[in-house]
Design a protein around this motif. Structure first.
Motif, PDB file in Angstrom:
ATOM      1  N   ASP A  80      10.422 -12.043 -11.139  1.00 21.28           N
ATOM      2  CA  ASP A  80      11.505 -12.499 -10.272  1.00 21.28           C
ATOM      3  C   ASP A  80      11.396 -11.942  -8.854  1.00 21.28           C
ATOM      4  OD1 ASP A  80      12.018  -9.981 -11.294  1.00 21.28           O
ATOM      5  OD2 ASP A  80      14.182 -10.259 -11.396  1.00 21.28           O
ATOM      6  N   ALA A  81      10.237 -11.348  -8.501  1.00 16.69           N
ATOM      7  CA  ALA A  81      10.030 -10.881  -7.124  1.00 16.69           C
ATOM      8  C   ALA A  81      10.124 -12.082  -6.195  1.00 16.69           C
ATOM      9  CB  ALA A  81       8.672 -10.203  -6.981  1.00 16.69           C
ATOM     10  N   ALA A  82      10.826 -11.913  -5.089  1.00 14.43           N
ATOM     11  CA  ALA A  82      11.090 -13.018  -4.173  1.00 14.43           C
ATOM     12  C   ALA A  82      10.278 -12.892  -2.890  1.00 14.43           C
ATOM     13  CB  ALA A  82      12.579 -13.054  -3.833  1.00 14.43           C
ATOM     14  N   TYR A 125       8.947  -6.482  -1.037  1.00 14.17           N
ATOM     15  CA  TYR A 125       7.734  -5.687  -1.142  1.00 14.17           C
ATOM     16  C   TYR A 125       7.518  -5.304  -2.592  1.00 14.17           C
ATOM     17  CZ  TYR A 125       7.335  -5.309   3.879  1.00 14.17           C
ATOM     18  OH  TYR A 125       7.171  -5.605   5.210  1.00 14.17           O
ATOM     19  N   VAL A 126       6.256  -5.363  -3.009  1.00 17.59           N
ATOM     20  CA  VAL A 126       5.883  -4.971  -4.356  1.00 17.59           C
ATOM     21  C   VAL A 126       4.726  -3.986  -4.268  1.00 17.59           C
ATOM     22  CG1 VAL A 126       6.678  -7.070  -5.518  1.00 17.59           C
ATOM     23  CG2 VAL A 126       4.360  -6.994  -4.571  1.00 17.59           C
ATOM     24  N   VAL A 127       4.614  -3.134  -5.267  1.00 19.03           N
ATOM     25  CA  VAL A 127       3.489  -2.215  -5.371  1.00 19.03           C
ATOM     26  C   VAL A 127       2.461  -2.898  -6.272  1.00 19.03           C
ATOM     27  CG1 VAL A 127       2.734   0.050  -6.168  1.00 19.03           C
ATOM     28  CG2 VAL A 127       4.963  -0.208  -5.078  1.00 19.03           C
ATOM     29  N   VAL A 128       1.218  -2.997  -5.772  1.00 15.09           N
ATOM     30  CA  VAL A 128       0.171  -3.739  -6.474  1.00 15.09           C
ATOM     31  C   VAL A 128      -0.945  -2.788  -6.895  1.00 15.09           C
ATOM     32  CG1 VAL A 128      -1.533  -5.598  -6.274  1.00 15.09           C
ATOM     33  CG2 VAL A 128       0.710  -5.808  -5.157  1.00 15.09           C
ATOM     34  N   HIS A 129      -1.324  -2.912  -8.163  1.00 13.73           N
ATOM     35  CA  HIS A 129      -2.432  -2.115  -8.705  1.00 13.73           C
ATOM     36  C   HIS A 129      -3.358  -3.065  -9.451  1.00 13.73           C
ATOM     37  CE1 HIS A 129      -4.616   1.278 -10.269  1.00 13.73           C
ATOM     38  NE2 HIS A 129      -4.389   0.882 -11.503  1.00 13.73           N
ATOM     39  N   VAL A 130      -4.619  -3.054  -9.120  1.00 10.07           N
ATOM     40  CA  VAL A 130      -5.666  -3.907  -9.684  1.00 10.07           C
ATOM     41  C   VAL A 130      -5.224  -5.361  -9.858  1.00 10.07           C
ATOM     42  CG1 VAL A 130      -7.016  -2.058 -10.751  1.00 10.07           C
ATOM     43  CG2 VAL A 130      -5.211  -3.170 -12.074  1.00 10.07           C
ATOM     44  N   GLY A 131      -4.576  -5.892  -8.813  1.00 10.88           N
ATOM     45  CA  GLY A 131      -4.213  -7.297  -8.801  1.00 10.88           C
ATOM     46  C   GLY A 131      -2.897  -7.659  -9.459  1.00 10.88           C
ATOM     47  N   PHE A 132      -2.166  -6.667  -9.962  1.00  9.85           N
ATOM     48  CA  PHE A 132      -0.871  -6.893 -10.598  1.00  9.85           C
ATOM     49  C   PHE A 132       0.230  -6.177  -9.830  1.00  9.85           C
ATOM     50  CE2 PHE A 132      -3.825  -7.686 -13.972  1.00  9.85           C
ATOM     51  CZ  PHE A 132      -3.238  -8.679 -14.740  1.00  9.85           C
ATOM     52  N   ALA A 133       1.312  -6.898  -9.525  1.00 10.03           N
ATOM     53  CA  ALA A 133       2.493  -6.249  -8.964  1.00 10.03           C
ATOM     54  C   ALA A 133       3.154  -5.489 -10.112  1.00 10.03           C
ATOM     55  CB  ALA A 133       3.440  -7.285  -8.384  1.00 10.03           C
ATOM     56  N   ARG A 163       8.904  -3.233  -7.574  1.00 13.52           N
ATOM     57  CA  ARG A 163       9.392  -3.525  -6.217  1.00 13.52           C
ATOM     58  C   ARG A 163       9.476  -2.224  -5.432  1.00 13.52           C
ATOM     59  NH1 ARG A 163      12.297  -6.744  -9.293  1.00 13.52           N
ATOM     60  NH2 ARG A 163      12.415  -8.939  -8.782  1.00 13.52           N
ATOM     61  N   LEU A 164       9.514  -2.378  -4.107  1.00 10.73           N
ATOM     62  CA  LEU A 164       9.631  -1.232  -3.221  1.00 10.73           C
ATOM     63  C   LEU A 164      10.414  -1.675  -1.995  1.00 10.73           C
ATOM     64  CD1 LEU A 164       8.576   1.712  -2.830  1.00 10.73           C
ATOM     65  CD2 LEU A 164       6.647   0.733  -1.608  1.00 10.73           C
ATOM     66  N   ASP A 165      11.287  -0.797  -1.494  1.00  9.71           N
ATOM     67  CA  ASP A 165      12.045  -1.166  -0.297  1.00  9.71           C
ATOM     68  C   ASP A 165      11.111  -1.199   0.913  1.00  9.71           C
ATOM     69  OD1 ASP A 165      12.592   1.498   1.460  1.00  9.71           O
ATOM     70  OD2 ASP A 165      12.506   1.990  -0.681  1.00  9.71           O
ATOM     71  N   GLU A 166      11.504  -1.966   1.932  1.00 10.76           N
ATOM     72  CA  GLU A 166      10.652  -2.195   3.097  1.00 10.76           C
ATOM     73  C   GLU A 166      10.297  -0.901   3.835  1.00 10.76           C
ATOM     74  OE1 GLU A 166      10.397  -4.875   7.177  1.00 10.76           O
ATOM     75  OE2 GLU A 166      12.176  -5.021   5.920  1.00 10.76           O
ATOM     76  N   THR A 167      11.257  -0.009   4.019  1.00 10.68           N
ATOM     77  CA  THR A 167      10.991   1.235   4.744  1.00 10.68           C
ATOM     78  C   THR A 167       9.923   2.056   4.035  1.00 10.68           C
ATOM     79  OG1 THR A 167      13.231   1.272   5.622  1.00 10.68           O
ATOM     80  CG2 THR A 167      12.024   3.357   5.638  1.00 10.68           C
ATOM     81  N   SER A 168      10.062   2.222   2.732  1.00 10.26           N
ATOM     82  CA  SER A 168       9.068   2.986   1.962  1.00 10.26           C
ATOM     83  C   SER A 168       7.712   2.304   1.984  1.00 10.26           C
ATOM     84  CB  SER A 168       9.537   3.155   0.512  1.00 10.26           C
ATOM     85  OG  SER A 168      10.719   3.912   0.461  1.00 10.26           O
ATOM     86  N   ALA A 169       7.710   0.968   1.878  1.00 11.17           N
ATOM     87  CA  ALA A 169       6.443   0.228   1.899  1.00 11.17           C
ATOM     88  C   ALA A 169       5.722   0.424   3.229  1.00 11.17           C
ATOM     89  CB  ALA A 169       6.709  -1.255   1.654  1.00 11.17           C
ATOM     90  N   ARG A 170       6.447   0.293   4.337  1.00 12.06           N
ATOM     91  CA  ARG A 170       5.826   0.441   5.658  1.00 12.06           C
ATOM     92  C   ARG A 170       5.329   1.874   5.880  1.00 12.06           C
ATOM     93  NH1 ARG A 170       6.361  -3.685   9.271  1.00 12.06           N
ATOM     94  NH2 ARG A 170       7.697  -5.413   8.640  1.00 12.06           N
TER      95      ARG A 170
END
Length: 98
Positions: free
Chosen positions: A39-41, A45-53, A56-63
């Motif tokens: 249900d990621a929209a 932001y999502v955390v991706v490992h070996v091609g799989f999300a 989720r991650l908030d925008e500030t933490s992702a940046r």
């Protein structure tokens, strides 16, 4: 090294019964499986490992994470020449060539 890297979902689609997304990792775009976070929209932001999300991650933490990874050279290691080319193009557009 294989990192879990945050990226922004640009678009989603179902492919052969699996939810997939185009994800932007600071200029490099990859196809990612959303099976674990179906249900990621778009815009999230999502955390991706070996091609799989994997979460989720908030925008500030992702940046912040992307900036730290880039500063440490980990994104170049993870994405190779593609990241260097994308970062160079992004910096040229922003007027911040290194």
């Amino acid at each position: 090294m294989c990192l879990a890297v945050p990226g922004r979902v640009l678009r989603t689609a179902e492919v052969d019964g699996t939810v997939m997304a185009e994800v932007d990792f600071g200029g490099v775009r990859k196809e990612v499986c959303l099976q674990y976070v179906p249900d990621a929209a778009v815009g999230e932001y999502v955390v991706v490992h070996v091609g799989f999300a994997i979460q989720r991650l908030d925008e500030t933490s992702a940046r912040q994470t992307l900036a730290n990874f880039e500063r440490l050279g980990l994104l170049e290691e993870e994405f190779g020449e593609g990241f260097e080319l994308a970062a160079g193009a992004r910096n040229s557009v922003e007027g911040t060539d290194r």
